[in-house]
Scaffold this active site. Structure first.
Site, short mmCIF file in Angstrom:
data_model
loop_
_atom_site.label_atom_id
_atom_site.label_comp_id
_atom_site.label_asym_id
_atom_site.label_seq_id
_atom_site.Cartn_x
_atom_site.Cartn_y
_atom_site.Cartn_z
N ASP A 1 39.07 55.48 -13.13
CA ASP A 1 40.24 56.14 -12.53
C ASP A 1 39.82 57.04 -11.38
O ASP A 1 38.72 57.59 -11.37
CB ASP A 1 40.97 56.94 -13.63
CG ASP A 1 42.40 57.26 -13.25
OD1 ASP A 1 42.92 56.68 -12.27
OD2 ASP A 1 43.02 58.09 -13.94
N TRP B 1 40.34 59.65 -4.43
CA TRP B 1 39.10 59.62 -3.64
C TRP B 1 39.43 59.22 -2.20
O TRP B 1 38.96 59.84 -1.24
CB TRP B 1 38.14 58.61 -4.27
CG TRP B 1 36.79 58.55 -3.64
CD1 TRP B 1 35.71 59.34 -3.95
CD2 TRP B 1 36.35 57.66 -2.61
NE1 TRP B 1 34.63 58.98 -3.17
CE2 TRP B 1 35.00 57.96 -2.34
CE3 TRP B 1 36.97 56.64 -1.88
CZ2 TRP B 1 34.25 57.28 -1.38
CZ3 TRP B 1 36.23 55.95 -0.93
CH2 TRP B 1 34.90 56.27 -0.69
N THR C 1 48.91 46.53 -17.30
CA THR C 1 50.23 45.90 -17.17
C THR C 1 51.17 46.84 -16.40
O THR C 1 51.98 46.40 -15.58
CB THR C 1 50.79 45.60 -18.58
OG1 THR C 1 49.80 44.86 -19.30
CG2 THR C 1 52.06 44.79 -18.52
N ASN D 1 50.37 48.82 -14.06
CA ASN D 1 50.00 48.91 -12.65
C ASN D 1 50.84 47.97 -11.75
O ASN D 1 50.86 48.14 -10.54
CB ASN D 1 48.51 48.64 -12.43
CG ASN D 1 47.59 49.73 -12.94
OD1 ASN D 1 46.46 49.48 -13.35
ND2 ASN D 1 48.04 50.98 -12.91
N ARG E 1 53.20 49.58 -9.19
CA ARG E 1 52.75 50.26 -7.96
C ARG E 1 53.32 49.56 -6.73
O ARG E 1 53.79 48.42 -6.83
CB ARG E 1 51.22 50.27 -7.92
CG ARG E 1 50.64 51.12 -9.03
CD ARG E 1 49.16 51.31 -8.85
NE ARG E 1 48.64 52.17 -9.91
CZ ARG E 1 47.47 52.79 -9.85
NH1 ARG E 1 46.68 52.64 -8.80
NH2 ARG E 1 47.07 53.54 -10.85
C1 IPE Z 1 44.58 53.39 -16.03
O1 IPE Z 1 44.66 54.16 -14.89
C2 IPE Z 1 44.51 51.94 -15.67
C3 IPE Z 1 43.28 51.51 -15.02
C4 IPE Z 1 42.21 52.23 -14.85
C5 IPE Z 1 43.27 50.13 -14.58
P1 IPE Z 1 46.05 54.63 -14.29
O2 IPE Z 1 45.74 55.46 -13.11
O3 IPE Z 1 46.93 53.45 -14.07
O4 IPE Z 1 46.66 55.47 -15.48
P2 IPE Z 1 47.66 56.70 -15.47
O5 IPE Z 1 48.83 56.29 -14.65
O6 IPE Z 1 46.94 57.83 -14.85
O7 IPE Z 1 47.97 56.94 -16.91
C1 IPE Z 2 42.07 53.50 -10.72
O1 IPE Z 2 42.31 54.35 -9.66
C2 IPE Z 2 42.18 52.05 -10.32
C3 IPE Z 2 43.36 51.35 -10.85
C4 IPE Z 2 44.25 51.85 -11.68
C5 IPE Z 2 43.56 49.99 -10.40
P1 IPE Z 2 43.78 54.84 -9.30
O2 IPE Z 2 44.34 53.90 -8.30
O3 IPE Z 2 44.59 55.03 -10.51
O4 IPE Z 2 43.47 56.22 -8.61
P2 IPE Z 2 44.30 57.59 -8.76
O5 IPE Z 2 44.42 57.86 -10.24
O6 IPE Z 2 45.63 57.36 -8.14
O7 IPE Z 2 43.48 58.59 -8.06
MG MG Z 3 44.90 56.59 -11.75
#
Ligand code: IPE
Ligand code: IPE
Ligand code: MG
Length: 247
Positions: free
Chosen positions: A21, A26, A67, A69, A72
């Site tokens: 995460d 970043w 799932t 994601n 987004r």
């Molecule tokens: C969890 O991260 C899913 C993955 C790392 C693929 P998210 O960024 O989607 O989770 P939440 O939204 O912070 O709970």
């Molecule tokens: C984790 O990084 C990767 C995936 C969930 C695919 P994030 O995209 O969730 O990054 P943050 O949490 O928004 O910083």
């Molecule tokens: Mg995240």
């Protein structure tokens, strides 16, 4: 002494699961868009994999796409799928050479056809390897996995091939995506978030959790070694009492 040298080689996890995460945050820190972060996240996967290989970890499970994601922005989802296809295509030779077995958990039939094709090639190429299992969680959600297991088991009961009394923990485990894999002894989450986000709910019943503020693209081999050292400092009681307390 390096961090690696401090690790007790006789007490390393067989299975490490990672919630990768912080890619978005970043990227934001660099003034770039979220996909820039995801691209750099690939290098961190290499770092984690090398560290896992160094420690002879058997399973490294990486939460790459949940799932949830799918909700987004379309650009980000498309970019992630594209990154997945390109990365697997580009890395498969090297992964195969280093004896990695590529596996997935999750509803991969819901991924774009190009991803499924690339994954099928990767499974085929690496299936006879004997090194670390790199398990990518793709279109994965633990609650989905449990719903599927319940459906499969009820079909068996309804058709008369299984009696209700035969349903036990082992049977349920054997209907999960992780069938045949040991449960993770260690679960790592980066980026300072302290939640599980629908990852491996059944399998982490007795896992040790390690949280780090490191954002995923900055994750290095040493960060995995630190997590393992932290794991080795824990007293895993499994509901029992620890040795000194028994006296
Ligand atoms: C969890 O991260 C899913 C993955 C790392 C693929 P998210 O960024 O989607 O989770 P939440 O939204 O912070 O709970
Ligand atoms: C984790 O990084 C990767 C995936 C969930 C695919 P994030 O995209 O969730 O990054 P943050 O949490 O928004 O910083
Ligand atoms: Mg995240």
């Amino acid at each position: 002494m390096t961090i690696l040298e401090r690790i007790d080689r006789n007490n390393t996890p067989r299975h490490i699961a990672i919630i990768m995460d912080g890619n978005g945050r970043w990227a934001q820190q660099q003034g770039e868009d979220r996909l820039f972060g995801h691209n750099f996240g690939v290098e961190a996967v290499r770092e984690a994999l090398r560290a896992a290989q160094e420690l002879n970890v058997e399973y490294l499970t990486m939460y790459a796409f949940s799932t949830e994601n799918w909700g987004r922005p379309k650009d980000e989802v498309d970019g992630l799928m594209d990154l997945l296809v390109r990365t697997i295509g580009k890395e498969v030779d090297e992964l195969d050479e280093s004896n990695v077995v590529i596996r997935t958990i999750g509803e991969t039939s819901g991924l774009p056809a190009s991803c499924q094709e690339e994954l099928d090639l990767a499974y085929e190429r690496t299936r006879n390897n004997t090194g670390v299992n790199l398990v990518l969680a793709l279109n994965y959600s633990a609650q989905w996995e449990m719903v599927e297991a319940v459906k499969q088991i009820s079909d068996l009961v309804n058709s008369g091939s299984l009696d209700k009394s035969e349903i036990d923990r082992e049977l349920i485990s054997s209907h999960l995506e992780t069938k045949g894999m040991p449960d993770p002894e260690l679960l790592i989450r980066t980026s300072g978030e302290h939640r599980v986000s629908n990852f491996l709910l059944w399998q982490i019943a007795y896992s040790e959790f390690h949280f780090t503020d490191v954002l995923w693209p900055d994750f290095k081999q040493d960060d995995l070694y630190k997590a393992v050292l932290d794991y080795q400092s824990r007293d895993r009681r499994f509901g029992l009492v620890s040795e000194p307390l028994e006296k």
